[in-house]
Structures are given as structure tokens and as C-alpha cells.
Design a protein around this motif. Structure first.
Motif, short mmCIF file in Angstrom:
data_model
loop_
_atom_site.label_atom_id
_atom_site.label_comp_id
_atom_site.label_asym_id
_atom_site.label_seq_id
_atom_site.Cartn_x
_atom_site.Cartn_y
_atom_site.Cartn_z
N CYS A 52 36.24 76.20 2.99
CA CYS A 52 37.48 76.94 2.67
C CYS A 52 38.54 76.69 3.75
O CYS A 52 39.73 76.55 3.45
N TRP B 197 40.08 73.28 3.20
CA TRP B 197 40.99 73.29 2.04
C TRP B 197 42.35 73.86 2.44
O TRP B 197 43.40 73.37 2.05
N LEU C 129 41.36 79.99 0.00
CA LEU C 129 40.24 80.33 -0.89
C LEU C 129 39.55 81.51 -0.21
O LEU C 129 39.27 81.45 0.99
N PHE D 204 36.36 83.88 0.32
CA PHE D 204 34.92 83.88 0.06
C PHE D 204 34.32 85.27 0.24
O PHE D 204 34.59 85.94 1.24
#
Ligand code: NAD
Ligand code: USQ
Length: 406
Positions: A57, A60, A68, A70
Motif C-alpha cells: 500500500c 502504491w 489504499l 488496509f
């Protein structure tokens, strides 16, 4: 949209998260990381080196500036936390991948059968009950399987979920009825997906939940446009005898000079879809939600069908590999035809990636690059559907020979 991706750390889930995030959606990954624990249990690892979900994440975000989120949560066991999460985040849509998905793993022992049923059925039911309880009107897109139909075509194409049948009434008329296509699962895993179908039918009819069930074929390949953007965004790639699916297994077997392990005559015909098309189908399904009160929308998510032995021979010819015909550890039809209707996704704009186009790239890019990570002892499929089949597999001379060369 705010989208919760349940099972977003998995093989199809991770590239889906990247694809949806790239389209500008706010993506929340919910996963209990059980798949990573199963790797530990089995003593295997992804062919490709996978970073932790938090690290994936972070990368990214570095590459795209998109977040993102989680959340570590077991949706099968932590009902209260799941409900609380839904109330707090109120997603517009939920993509549900969070199930134990390997047929051989589900058939390994009684413990594996029990785990698969408990995990998959509770995961799906907890989610449905929590949606009703919280009144959240999110569109639920579930990843089902072609295997709920069984694979026999009885000389007719498999429709997208529903079948019109005529039933003889008491007074001799024929009443027309639309029913779910009769299920004929071939493993405990496939059976849980058949049970999911009934859960969906009930909650759509009783509570007006908006549900799409995607009956997906075998996913092959590993890269999508987004996973190629950084080496640490790479997708997982299972090659072992439990989680590796047939085409991906043949690709790595060819790359490392291991005979391609065809079960039985290889006359089994199956439906396939490339991972790039799989993530695109999810995007299309999300944009085509049913209305409350409508029946569950069912799509066949596949692009082509192939016979296992034809795949093996094609790959072996291209790569100069050998094919080994082994006793089949599974109880399944030795030969079957399979014709599947998939007009709905084509009508929504899906442009299928065919095997011929993507095939060589996959062998060169992935299998040969990470060949050094392969444990050849983990290549054979040994999980048997019955004790008798287990003995047959165990004592087969060709299997023994393969074990000794590995
Ligand atoms: P996968 O095993 O790689 O991913 C599943 C993810 O769900 C894992 O990250 C796992 O940790 C998570 N998970 C499992 N149980 C959970 C739970 N109780 N709570 C939270 N997270 C949980 O599988 P995949 O290949 O990505 O498949 C995803 C879905 O698509 C599955 O439901 C599978 O049945 C379906 N499907 C896969 C294929 C295929 O070829 N891979 C084909 C057809 C359908
Ligand atoms: N097979 C071989 N050799 C191998 C591995 C498999 O011949 O080394 C054969 C199997 O006997 C079977 C066929 O290939 O006939 C497909 O096996 P698979 O492991 O690729 O696929 P399956 O067990 O059906 O499961 C996979 C995914 C599952 C998904 C399903 C879609 O793991 O999550 O639901 O594909 S479908 O097959 O369309 O039901």
C-alpha cells in the motif's frame, strides 16, 4: 465510490484494488491474511516475491499518490467488528473475494473441509446479515465460480445463472419457472460457492440486497497494467500442487523443464480468463448494479474454454517441454465438453485477452525470471478426492519417477 475489497491481499483481490484505485475510487482492503498463513502451513511461497500488504500500500501511494486503506479483519469470525466497520465506513460497494479458494486444499483432509466450509459460508453469511442489520445499501459483487454448474454441457451452452424450465402441474399443464441453474459442485470448495448462491438468492428476495455474483473461470497470468508499475507491486503467483491453477502451473513447469502434469487423459474442458480481464470485469460489474428487489445478477466471467491436454500440448510444443499423463487425484469427468454463454460482459465492453496473445510474455516475464524461487518438490498435486484415489496417486510409477527427478 468508496469500495471495500474483502480479500484484497489475494491473487485477484490485489490487482483489483490497484485497478479500482487507479480509476479514482476510495479503496479499503479488508483481509485476515489467512492466505499468507496457508503458505506457511503448506511450506510454499508465491513464485513472485510478495511484500507485506502494508508495504504494498505504501508503494502504491508513492507511485500514484493514491491511498489504499488496509484493515486486518476476519469476516468469517469477527462478526461484530465487521458490522462496526460497515457502520463506520459506509461503503457504496463491496467486492467479496474473501474465501478459501483452492479445491485441492479443501479436499486435503477432514480438517481442511471443515475449515473451508466454516470460513466461506460464514464469511458470506456474516456479510449479508451485517448489511441487513446496518441498513447499508452497498452493491455486493461476489466472486463465485464456473464450478457451481459442474462442467457437463449436456449438449447446450451454460446460461448466465438462470434456466427456464417447464414443470408439469397437477392438472397436466406445463408451468414455466425460472430457476438457478442446477449446481453440481466437484469439490468441497466448489460446494461452498454453490451454498453462497442460495444465501444470495434469499437475501436479495427477502431484504432487497443488491447483489451480483460472478461465476468466474480459471484465472491465469499475473500482471496487470498497475502491478507492472513498480517491482514491489507485483502480484502473487501460485505454482504449488494445491493453489497453483492448471495453466499457470503448466507455464512454470515448461519454464523449469518439469514435465507438464496432466491429470488423467486431460480431456477435462475448463473456462479461462486472464487476470487483466478479471479486474476489468469487476469494474464493469460495479457499474451495472441491480436495483433493490431485483433478482441476483449473475455473469459468467470467462473468455475462452480449453481442454487441459490441448493446453499442455500447446505449451509443450512452444517451450520444448514434455507432457506427463498422471493418474487423476480428483473425482471428475475424464472428458467433458463445455460451452458457456458470456454475452453480458461482452455487451458491457469487455475485450478478451486470448491465450495466444498473452502466453509467451507470461512465460518469459514471470516464470523464467523467478525460476530460482521454485521448490520442485512442491510442484506435484497430491491432494486426492478419496482414499482410493490417494493410494492410486501414491503408488503410480510415473509420479514416483517425477518425485525422484525433482
Ligand atoms: P486468494 O486465496 O489469493 O485470495 C483470497 C483472499 O481472501 C486472501 O488474501 C485471504 O487472506 C482472504 N481471506 C480468506 N478468508 C478470509 C476471511 N475469513 N476474512 C478476511 N479475509 C479472508 O484467492 P484468489 O485467487 O484471489 O480468488 C479470489 C476469489 O475469486 C475467491 O473467492 C475465489 O473463489 C474466486 N475465484 C478465483 C479464481 C482463480 O482462478 N484464482 C477463479 C474463479 C473464482
Ligand atoms: N489439472 C491438471 N494438472 C494440474 C492441475 C490441474 O490436469 O497440474 C486439471 C484438474 O484436474 C482440473 C483442471 O485442471 O480438471 C482445473 O484445475 P485447476 O486447479 O486449474 O482449477 P480448479 O480446481 O477448478 O479451481 C480454480 C480456482 C478456483 C476457481 C476455479 C474456477 O482455484 O478458485 O473457482 O478454478 S472453475 O474451474 O471454472 O470452476
Amino acid at each position: 465510490m468508496r469500495i471495500a475489497v474483502l480479500g484484497g491481499d489475494g491473487f485477484v483481490g490485489w490487482p483489483t484494488c490497484l485497478h479500482l484505485s487507479d480509476l479514482g475510487h476510495e479503496v479499503h482492503i479488508i483481509d485476515n491474511l489467512s492466505r499468507r498463513w496457508i503458505d506457511v502451513e503448506l511450506g510454499v511461497q508465491s513464485l513472485t516475491p510478495m511484500d507485506s500488504i502494508q508495504e504494498r500500500c505504501r508503494i502504491w501511494y508513492e507511485v500514484t499518490g493514491r491511498k489504499l486503506h488496509f484493515h486486518l479483519l476476519d469476516i468469517a469470525k469477527e462478526y461484530e467488528r465487521l458490522r462496526g466497520w460497515l457502520v463506520e465506513h459506509r461503503p457504496d460497494a463491496i467486492v467479496h473475494f474473501a474465501e478459501q479458494r483452492a479445491a485441492p486444499y479443501s479436499m486435503k483432509s477432514d480438517r481442511h473441509k471443515v475449515y473451508t466450509v466454516n470460513n466461506n459460508v460464514n464469511a458470506t453469511h456474516n456479510l449479508l446479515a451485517a448489511l441487513v442489520e446496518t441498513g447499508i445499501d452497498a452493491h455486493l459483487v461476489h466472486l463465485g465460480t464456473m464450478g457451481v454448474y459442474g462442467y457437463s454441457s449436456v449438449g447446450a451452452a451454460i446460461p448466465e445463472g438462470y434456466l427456464n424450465v417447464g414443470v408439469e402441474t397437477m392438472d397436466g399443464r406445463v408451468a414455466q419457472q425460472e430457476i438457478l441453474y442446477p449446481t453440481r459442485p466437484g469439490s468441497v470448495y466448489h460446494m461452498t460457492k454453490s451454498l453462497d448462491q442460495i444465501l444470495f438468492q434469499f437475501y436479495a428476495q427477502n431484504d432487497g440486497l443488491r447483489i451480483t455474483d460472478l461465476h468466474q473461470g480459471i484465472v491465469w497470468g499475473t500482471h496487470t497494467e498497475q502491478t507492472r508499475r513498480h517491482v514491489q507491486l507485483i502480484n502473487r503467483f501460485d505454482y504449488d500442487g494445491d493453489y497453483g491453477t492448471v495453466l499457470n502451473r503448466f507455464l512454470i513447469q515448461a519454464a523449469i523443464g518439469y514435465p507438464l502434469t496432466v491429470h488423467g487423459t486431460g480431456g477435462q474442458t475448463r473456462a479461462f480468463i486472464h487476470i487483466k480481464d478479471s479486474v476489468r470485469c469487476i469494474e464493469l460489474a460495479l457499474a451495472d448494479a441491480p436495483a433493490a428487489g431485483q433478482r441476483v445478477k449473475i455473469f459468467n466471467q470467462m473468455t475462452e474454454t480449453h481442454r487441459v491436454r490441448d493446453l499442455a500440448e500447446m505449451i509443450a510444443t512452444r517451450a520444448g517441454a514434455k507432457v506427463a499423463y498422471l493418474p487423476n487425484p480428483r473425482k471428475e469427468a475424464a472428458e467433458n465438453d463445455l460451452v458457456v454463454r458470456n454475452e453480458q460482459f461482452l455487451a458491457l465492453g469487455l475485450k478478451p485477452t486470448t491465450l495466444a496473445e498473452g502466453l509467451l510474455d507470461e512465460i518469459v516475464d514471470v516464470a523464467r525470471k523467478y525460476e530460482h524461487r521454485i521448490d520442485r518438490k512442491r510442484v506435484p498435486a497430491v491432494s486426492a478426492w478419496t482414499r482410493e484415489l490417494g493410494q492410486l496417486v501414491e503408488t503410480d510409477p510415473e509420479r514416483k519417477r517425477l518425485r525422484s527427478v525433482s
